[in-house]
Design a protein around this motif. Sequence first.
Motif, PDB file in Angstrom:
ATOM      1  N   LEU A   1       0.832  -1.214   0.000  1.00 48.38           N
ATOM      2  CA  LEU A   1       0.000   0.000   0.000  1.00 48.38           C
ATOM      3  C   LEU A   1       0.862   1.259   0.000  1.00 48.38           C
ATOM      4  N   ILE A   2       1.911   1.237   0.795  1.00 53.63           N
ATOM      5  CA  ILE A   2       2.813   2.398   0.855  1.00 53.63           C
ATOM      6  C   ILE A   2       3.509   2.592  -0.490  1.00 53.63           C
ATOM      7  N   CYS A   3       3.945   1.485  -1.076  1.00 46.11           N
ATOM      8  CA  CYS A   3       4.584   1.571  -2.401  1.00 46.11           C
ATOM      9  C   CYS A   3       3.582   2.080  -3.441  1.00 46.11           C
ATOM     10  N   ASP A   4       2.352   1.603  -3.353  1.00 45.25           N
ATOM     11  CA  ASP A   4       1.319   2.058  -4.292  1.00 45.25           C
ATOM     12  C   ASP A   4       1.086   3.565  -4.147  1.00 45.25           C
TER      13      ASP A   4
ATOM     14  N   LYS B   1       3.960   5.419  -5.691  1.00 49.86           N
ATOM     15  CA  LYS B   1       3.897   5.292  -7.146  1.00 49.86           C
ATOM     16  C   LYS B   1       2.883   6.283  -7.719  1.00 49.86           C
ATOM     17  N   HIS B   2       1.758   6.369  -7.028  1.00 54.69           N
ATOM     18  CA  HIS B   2       0.699   7.277  -7.436  1.00 54.69           C
ATOM     19  C   HIS B   2       1.146   8.736  -7.309  1.00 54.69           C
ATOM     20  N   GLU B   3       1.751   9.058  -6.193  1.00 51.73           N
ATOM     21  CA  GLU B   3       2.181  10.429  -5.912  1.00 51.73           C
ATOM     22  C   GLU B   3       3.170  10.936  -6.953  1.00 51.73           C
ATOM     23  N   TYR B   4       4.128  10.085  -7.281  1.00 49.88           N
ATOM     24  CA  TYR B   4       5.241  10.541  -8.124  1.00 49.88           C
ATOM     25  C   TYR B   4       5.193   9.987  -9.547  1.00 49.88           C
ATOM     26  N   GLN B   5       4.130   9.256  -9.873  1.00 51.83           N
ATOM     27  CA  GLN B   5       4.080   8.610 -11.190  1.00 51.83           C
ATOM     28  C   GLN B   5       5.379   7.846 -11.430  1.00 51.83           C
ATOM     29  N   ALA B   6       5.821   7.139 -10.393  1.00 52.37           N
ATOM     30  CA  ALA B   6       7.092   6.425 -10.463  1.00 52.37           C
ATOM     31  C   ALA B   6       6.899   5.049 -11.083  1.00 52.37           C
ATOM     32  N   GLN B   7       7.983   4.525 -11.659  1.00 54.21           N
ATOM     33  CA  GLN B   7       7.933   3.151 -12.188  1.00 54.21           C
ATOM     34  C   GLN B   7       8.239   2.141 -11.084  1.00 54.21           C
ATOM     35  N   VAL B   8       9.193   2.513 -10.256  1.00 57.22           N
ATOM     36  CA  VAL B   8       9.622   1.614  -9.180  1.00 57.22           C
ATOM     37  C   VAL B   8       9.583   2.393  -7.871  1.00 57.22           C
ATOM     38  N   THR B   9       9.133   1.738  -6.808  1.00 56.54           N
ATOM     39  CA  THR B   9       9.119   2.399  -5.497  1.00 56.54           C
ATOM     40  C   THR B   9       9.852   1.540  -4.488  1.00 56.54           C
ATOM     41  N   LEU B  10      10.550   2.215  -3.581  1.00 60.83           N
ATOM     42  CA  LEU B  10      11.319   1.519  -2.553  1.00 60.83           C
ATOM     43  C   LEU B  10      10.826   1.957  -1.184  1.00 60.83           C
ATOM     44  N   SER B  11      10.539   0.972  -0.341  1.00 60.68           N
ATOM     45  CA  SER B  11      10.098   1.266   1.020  1.00 60.68           C
ATOM     46  C   SER B  11      10.954   0.417   1.957  1.00 60.68           C
TER      47      SER B  11
ATOM     48  N   MET C   1       0.492   6.018  10.692  1.00 62.21           N
ATOM     49  CA  MET C   1       1.663   6.499  11.439  1.00 62.21           C
ATOM     50  C   MET C   1       2.429   5.333  12.068  1.00 62.21           C
ATOM     51  N   THR C   2       1.712   4.301  12.473  1.00 65.92           N
ATOM     52  CA  THR C   2       2.364   3.149  13.082  1.00 65.92           C
ATOM     53  C   THR C   2       3.286   2.436  12.079  1.00 65.92           C
ATOM     54  N   GLN C   3       2.981   2.589  10.787  1.00 66.48           N
ATOM     55  CA  GLN C   3       3.861   2.020   9.750  1.00 66.48           C
ATOM     56  C   GLN C   3       4.987   2.955   9.358  1.00 66.48           C
TER      57      GLN C   3
ATOM     58  N   ILE D   1       1.512  11.327   2.230  1.00 65.57           N
ATOM     59  CA  ILE D   1       1.277  10.721   0.914  1.00 65.57           C
ATOM     60  C   ILE D   1       0.356   9.508   1.056  1.00 65.57           C
ATOM     61  N   ALA D   2       0.608   8.689   2.078  1.00 66.45           N
ATOM     62  CA  ALA D   2      -0.219   7.490   2.293  1.00 66.45           C
ATOM     63  C   ALA D   2      -1.654   7.888   2.657  1.00 66.45           C
TER      64      ALA D   2
END
Lengths: 158, 638, 102
Positions: B458-461, B464-474, B495-497, B596-597
């Motif tokens: 979910l965080i990666c999604d 990805k949505h925020e930055y129109q990124a191809q790859v996301t790293l968490s 916040m707990t995540q 962002i989340a």
Amino acid sequence: MTEMKNTFSRRTFNKTVAVVGAGAALGVTPIVSQAAWPEAAFDAETIEGVLQSLYGVAEAIPSDAINVKGPDIAENGAVVPVSIKADIPNADSVALLVAKNPAPLASSFDLANPGMVSVGTRIKMGETSELIALVRAEGKVYTATSKEVKVTIGGCGG
Amino acid sequence: MSNHFTRRSLLKLIGFAATGSLVPASLKSFVEQASAADGDALYDLPLQGNCRVMHTTDIHAQLRPVFYREPNVNLGVGEAEGKLPHLVGRSLLEKTQIPVDSPESYAFTNLDFEANAKRYGRTGGLANLKTLMDQLRAQAGGIENTLTMDGGDLWQGSATALWTRGVDMVDASNILGVQLMTGHWEFTYHQEELLKNLSRFKGEFLSQNVRVKEDSLFEDAYFELVEAYGGLGLYDEDIGYAFKPFTTKVIGGRKLAVIGQAFPRTANANPQGFIPDWSFGIREEEMIELIEQIRQDESPDAIILLSHNGMDVDLKLASRVDGIDAIFGGHTHDGIPVPVEVKTPNGGTCLVTNAGTNGKFVGVMDMDIGEGGVRGMQYHLLPIFDDLLEADSEMDAFINNIRQTIYEDSVVESRAENHRVSAIRMGKTYGEILDEKLARSDRTLFRRGNFMGTWDQLICDALKHEYQAQVTLSPGFRWGTSVLKGEWITMEDVMTQTACTYGETYVQDMTGEALMTILESVADNLFDPDPYFQSGGDMVRVGGMDYTIDPSKPLLSRITDAKLDSGEVIDPAKTYRVAGWAVVGDAPDGRLIWDIARDYLLDQRDGEDVIRIQKMNHPTLVGVKTNPGVADYEGKLI
Amino acid sequence: MAIKSKAKVKGDMVEVKVLMKHVMETGLRKDKKTGEPIPAHHISEVVCSHNGAEIFRCNMGPAISKNPYLSFSVAGPIAGDTLQLTSLDNQGNTDSGETVIK
């Protein structure tokens, strides 16, 4: 979320500018060195090359009396604390080498009075490597190798 | 040392569950049945011996009860394969003789998590923990027979801890009666804040392995800092100890020495800018010298280690260092119900424990200490079942009070000046901010495990949505709790995540080669077969991209077959748009990950308020099909 | 006197700690704007003297970290004695400092 730290990985070909007596202006005595900076040893690309040009020997004798160590993992590859301790009577010179640095010799130390050897400094490391200590005593050169010091990416802890 | 009674004595409750054919509808009613015959069975623990050590660790600022799903992937590599703590699911139950489908199997494994969560309820919560600790102290005959220790990662992991810069947790630990602690995430506040918090803490902070850097000891600024906090931050200038390395306590009439060991990789895993004057490391040789010195100078009857090494490092350390009777470990979040007996170099035994995370457990080691030696030890890792304990009123009031705090302009929630404080939160109470309902989950959300969790996706999604990124790293942090399927995800859950002092995000163009080098390096930090060379959390989570990993391979050869969600193979020479967060170098300027989340959940939930994960990026795992550190893997095993 | 140092008796030896300020430029980096190589610039020699006699010398290469730190033990001097530190770099700059042994 991560970043590669430090990038010292290639050797330097610096040439010492020998300005003997430049410090005289400060009026400090004694001024550093009549003894020449061992340029060839710092330029040597192999352990053997360092041994030969620094101490004039082909090989060193492994010794349990030497303890050379750095951290298991470097916190910053540009600043890695390392130390050498040795219990070898009449030791008069010590050298610190980074096995995988392209020019392995990092520093050498000359001791005027015999005693327990204990030296430490901080070095740059470009990649995971062992450290090597050389200790000369009574014309013989002894050596020991550290565990690997891991140089790695930061971040992503938990 | 002889006659360790190391095996967990089966809880009466569990014994009943194992032999009875009746599966209770709820733990509460079940315990009421048990109680009728046995009294307060689960937590009835008379002191065995003369000294009771209570240990919590990695609470990650979870003041209130939580759902927390244990991992189904916790791979051991090299010599650690197939051994505790690298057993999950049924393998863990078999090894530790815990019945399937019992309250304990719910507490210690991921098995039937959703059903069991509904049946047995939430775990942890400091008000419940306080009640239990008081009970355990009373059962031991009073506090003169007990020692209460926390292994660190106490001050971080919640919004309120972030906004109070750890102060809420310092106060909570004072109410709990924590006498000794060490740390890791405590060092992700600025070092001056840490010293300030320690001056507020009523116990002692111990670490033999946090040293003041040599160059800092040449600077007046450091001595002025130390002076401002009454000497905290410099225990011994000669050796360079920043903090007291050990302490002694007389417990049950015997002298117990306790050594502290902070997380050795603190400066690798987190921004060094927070702690410019301190250096960490395992410092095994120094530990050996310290133990010799303690034995000579203090003649203790027992020596124990309060450690944030992580369990694999503790196990190795125990096998190489003489003189430690027991290690109370943390960091790796392993809730391990039985201690692991490790043979020390001189033939002695050291018991290595790890007490899980999120306030879900309290480790109780009853020690029978004679003059000059330990005669026996008995260990219980007690789950804190919310339904079985009354909340302590003092702690409860304290927690409620924290939630009434107003979010003001003085809050610091980021290193980046433009994100230091949030306008949308200003003027609201912490409780109002955190109770905001964002979306309902389409599945159970969790993080813990070596690879991608549903929360991470979910965080990666969102990134990805925020930055129109191809790859996301968490980051593969081990902290973060769970949200049950269909439940509301609140701002508190987000916040707990994510709550940490370096939550800024970035997007950048990165070559395929650079991307793969990052993944390989992080994998090596996790899967180096030598625990002393491991350095952090779980594997970095990768969104928008799938890959295959063989943990047994060496550096730079573990990861293959990396391709984008589109199917396009990652080309080392090509450039990709990569977004991420939690940078350990200079702070990037992107919005905070929790904002962002939050926005993603609010904006992207469907007509039924459900946020749907379209695709899970589970990596394919090679060579671990028979490894008991993986069970019910959601991705492919080959 | 930019070399900072301190010295302390430890058993029958004196432990000396030295901190110097220096860029310790390797000669390998390039200027980000011009692309020109940045010349090597590093301390090459550090000498510790006692009563005018050299008792310890360190030869340094460019692999020593920026702002070099050195620690070493020497036999001979006693508490109350003064130790002199001098350094020379590869461009001929010198520096010095001194400390009284505690």
